[in-house]
Design an enzyme around this catalytic site. Structure first.
Site, PDB file in Angstrom:
ATOM      1  N   CYS A  51       1.130  -1.560   0.054  1.00 27.30           N
ATOM      2  CA  CYS A  51      -0.061   0.232   0.300  1.00 27.30           C
ATOM      3  C   CYS A  51       0.715   1.668   0.029  1.00 27.30           C
ATOM      4  O   CYS A  51       1.610   1.723   0.908  1.00 27.30           O
ATOM      5  CB  CYS A  51      -0.871  -0.298   1.010  1.00 27.30           C
ATOM      6  SG  CYS A  51      -1.885   1.593   1.650  1.00 27.30           S
ATOM      7  N   GLY A  52       0.852   2.115  -0.816  1.00 24.57           N
ATOM      8  CA  GLY A  52       1.589   2.901  -1.060  1.00 24.57           C
ATOM      9  C   GLY A  52       1.166   4.316  -0.054  1.00 24.57           C
ATOM     10  O   GLY A  52       2.403   5.370   0.709  1.00 24.57           O
ATOM     11  N   HIS A  53       0.158   4.085   0.756  1.00 21.62           N
ATOM     12  CA  HIS A  53      -0.257   5.373   1.365  1.00 21.62           C
ATOM     13  C   HIS A  53       0.075   4.876   3.245  1.00 21.62           C
ATOM     14  O   HIS A  53       1.041   5.735   3.827  1.00 21.62           O
ATOM     15  CB  HIS A  53      -1.427   5.464   1.486  1.00 21.62           C
ATOM     16  CG  HIS A  53      -2.441   6.132   0.549  1.00 21.62           C
ATOM     17  ND1 HIS A  53      -1.927   7.705   0.426  1.00 21.62           N
ATOM     18  CD2 HIS A  53      -3.012   5.449  -0.332  1.00 21.62           C
ATOM     19  CE1 HIS A  53      -3.069   7.558  -0.237  1.00 21.62           C
ATOM     20  NE2 HIS A  53      -3.576   6.381  -1.054  1.00 21.62           N
ATOM     21  N   CYS A  54       0.964   3.853   3.265  1.00 23.96           N
ATOM     22  CA  CYS A  54       1.652   2.814   4.555  1.00 23.96           C
ATOM     23  C   CYS A  54       2.483   2.763   4.270  1.00 23.96           C
ATOM     24  O   CYS A  54       3.312   3.495   5.114  1.00 23.96           O
ATOM     25  CB  CYS A  54       1.294   1.131   4.317  1.00 23.96           C
ATOM     26  SG  CYS A  54      -0.883   0.728   4.485  1.00 23.96           S
TER      27      CYS A  54
END
Length: 509
Positions: A51-54
């Protein structure tokens, strides 16, 4: 005494069994309950490694964990790989990444959803509000100075009597604000140091004026409005989207004016000065945001507004109320006077929305799947003699790419049917008043007739499913017919490349 030492030793052994990475506890189903017993207050991030946001959250989350650990508080930060610990993820209702929950007092039931920003200070301030007093008592000048020095924004209430009605209204305000630290003092030395002549409230900040003094009746709603108007800089730079987006788009101010300008431009500072000057009259009403148009990570935002780098610098305004509506100034010259006039017309309801449209391609109706743009949409889909099935897509959307060959097959299947049109429209480059598209791909059916009805397709995304839907006149696989101006799911403008709107089990928040 011996009993206490034994308990402490056992706690230390238990704590040692829980691994850490950069001061963040690493939790699994096997040690989750032990962690809750050992650390009474834990903020837990449920994440996915891909996950990019993670990934963007990692450094700020670790920084917050280190700050709290260094302070010696009983608050700890932890993380769970939800792709590996699926039972834990299911138990706590994890439907997207990252999902962040706060477990207080060692209780496993009903954890509170984390609701503040994604920077270390935001995380620390939110947790302190959840575990301590809403406002810290400041007993001397040093404590007050530390609160101001350690935070981007801090609010202090100065009251001769901390039990007064005004002081209690201040505490109620502090309880309602998650992401800013509050202090309260009745100390004469503190009051004198900050030159406060009477009971009152001051917002201290490391930007713009440096401090704002509240003027008026001390009441919760009025204080909240004062804080809302002054807690953000006059002009905010949209930097790392995954970190600043929650603070900008998740705030209470839903009208934003954006200046797209390359920082390398020779007249950059002049443009910023003009923009900032205009912002002064719209505090608390419109957020003024500037975006470096040369930064690769910002290109998706330019695309959303139908802009190219070579068109910058330029201005756009957007509202994020029930519908996302865009506005474009009539003049391209960026001056304080022009921006003020543009914003004033907006606040007075005098502006018409700006709708993007590509030019109509010469061969738009020559293929089995017809190509729609803003300029020919109404004429085609609301033809009373035609049943029109439209895919609203984004070129970068992974699910749209997967659907493309099936949609082409559908067009081929019905190309000789005089009453059915299969079409598609790039909704990142074309906008229409009749239909608001909030997610990709969005599939809508416009049945023949004069009543301009729209039916959402909710069935299987297969050739067989689409065929049955069309042959049934939009009944099999469709939602009930509805007016065209109702809403669908929200569009995540900050989704990862290749994502659609909301994947099952994956709403990158």
């Amino acid at each position: 005494m011996l009993k206490l030492l034994i308990v402490c030793a056992l706690a230390a052994i238990s704590a040692a069994d829980i691994p850490e990475e950069e001061d963040v506890l690493v939790l699994k189903k096997s040690n989750f309950e032990e962690a809750l017993k050992t650390y009474p207050n834990i903020l837990v991030e449920f994440y996915a490694p891909w996950c990019g946001h993670c990934k963007a959250l990692v450094p700020e989350y670790a920084k917050a964990a280190g700050m709290l650990k260094a302070e010696g508080t009983d608050i700890r930060l932890a993380k769970v790989d939800a792709t590996e610990e699926s039972e834990l993820a299911q138990e706590f209702g994890v439907r997207g990444y990252p999902t962040i929950k706060f477990f207080k007092g060692g209780e496993k039931e009903n954890p509170k959803e984390y609701s503040a920003g994604r920077q270390a200070d935001d995380i620390v301030n939110w947790l302190k509000k959840r575990t301590g007093p809403a406002a810290t008592t400041l007993n001397d000048v040093t404590q007050a100075e530390s609160l101001i020095a350690d935070n981007e924004v801090a609010v202090i209430g100065f009251f001769k009597d901390v039990e007064s009605a005004d002081a209690k209204a201040f505490i109620k305000t502090a309880e309602a604000v998650d992401d800013i630290p509050f202090g309260i003092t009745s100390d004469d030395a503190v009051i004198s140091k900050f030159e406060v002549a009477k009971d009152g409230v001051v917002l201290f900040k490391k930007f713009d004026e440096g401090r704002n003094t509240f003027d008026g009746e001390i009441a919760k709603e009025k204080l909240l409005a004062f804080i809302k108007a002054n807690q953000l800089p006059l002009v905010i730079e949209f930097t790392e989207p995954k970190l600043t987006a929650p603070k900008i788009f998740g705030g209470e101010i839903k009208s934003h004016i954006l200046m797209f300008v390359p920082k390398t431009a020779t007249d950059f500072q002049d443009k910023m000065d003009q923009f900032k000057k205009a912002a002064e009259g719209f505090k608390g009403k419109i957020l003024f945001i500037f975006i470096d148009s040369d930064v690769d990570d910002n290109q998706r935002i330019l695309e959303f507004f139908g802009l190219k780098k070579e068109e910058c610098p330029t201005i756009r305004l957007i509202t994020l109320e029930e519908e996302m509506t865009k506005y474009k100034p009539e003049t391209s010259e960026i001056t304080a006077e022009n921006i003020i006039a543009f914003c004033t017309d907006f606040t007075e309801g005098k502006l018409k929305p700006h709708l993007m449209s590509q030019d109509i391609p010469d061969d738009w109706d020559k293929n089995p799947v017809q190509v729609l743009v803003g300029k020919n949409f109404e004429e085609v889909v609301f033809d009373p003699a035609k049943n029109v099935f439209v895919e609203f897509y984004a070129p970068w959307c992974g699910h749209c790419k997967q659907l493309a060959p099936i949609w082409d097959q559908l067009g081929e299947k019905f190309k000789d049917n005089a009453n059915i049109v299969v079409a598609k429209m790039d909704s990142t480059a074309n906008e229409i008043e009749a239909v608001k598209v909030h997610s990709f791909p969005t599939l809508k059916f416009f049945p023949a007739g004069e009543d301009r009805k729209v039916i959402d397709y909710n069935g299987e995304r297969t050739l067989d499913g689409f065929t049955k839907f069309l042959e049934s006149g939009g009944k099999e696989g469709g939602a009930p017919a509805r007016d065209e101006d109702e809403e669908t799911d929200d569009l995540d403008l900050d989704a990862e490349e290749g994502d659609s709107d909301v994947e099952e089990g994956h709403d990158e928040l």
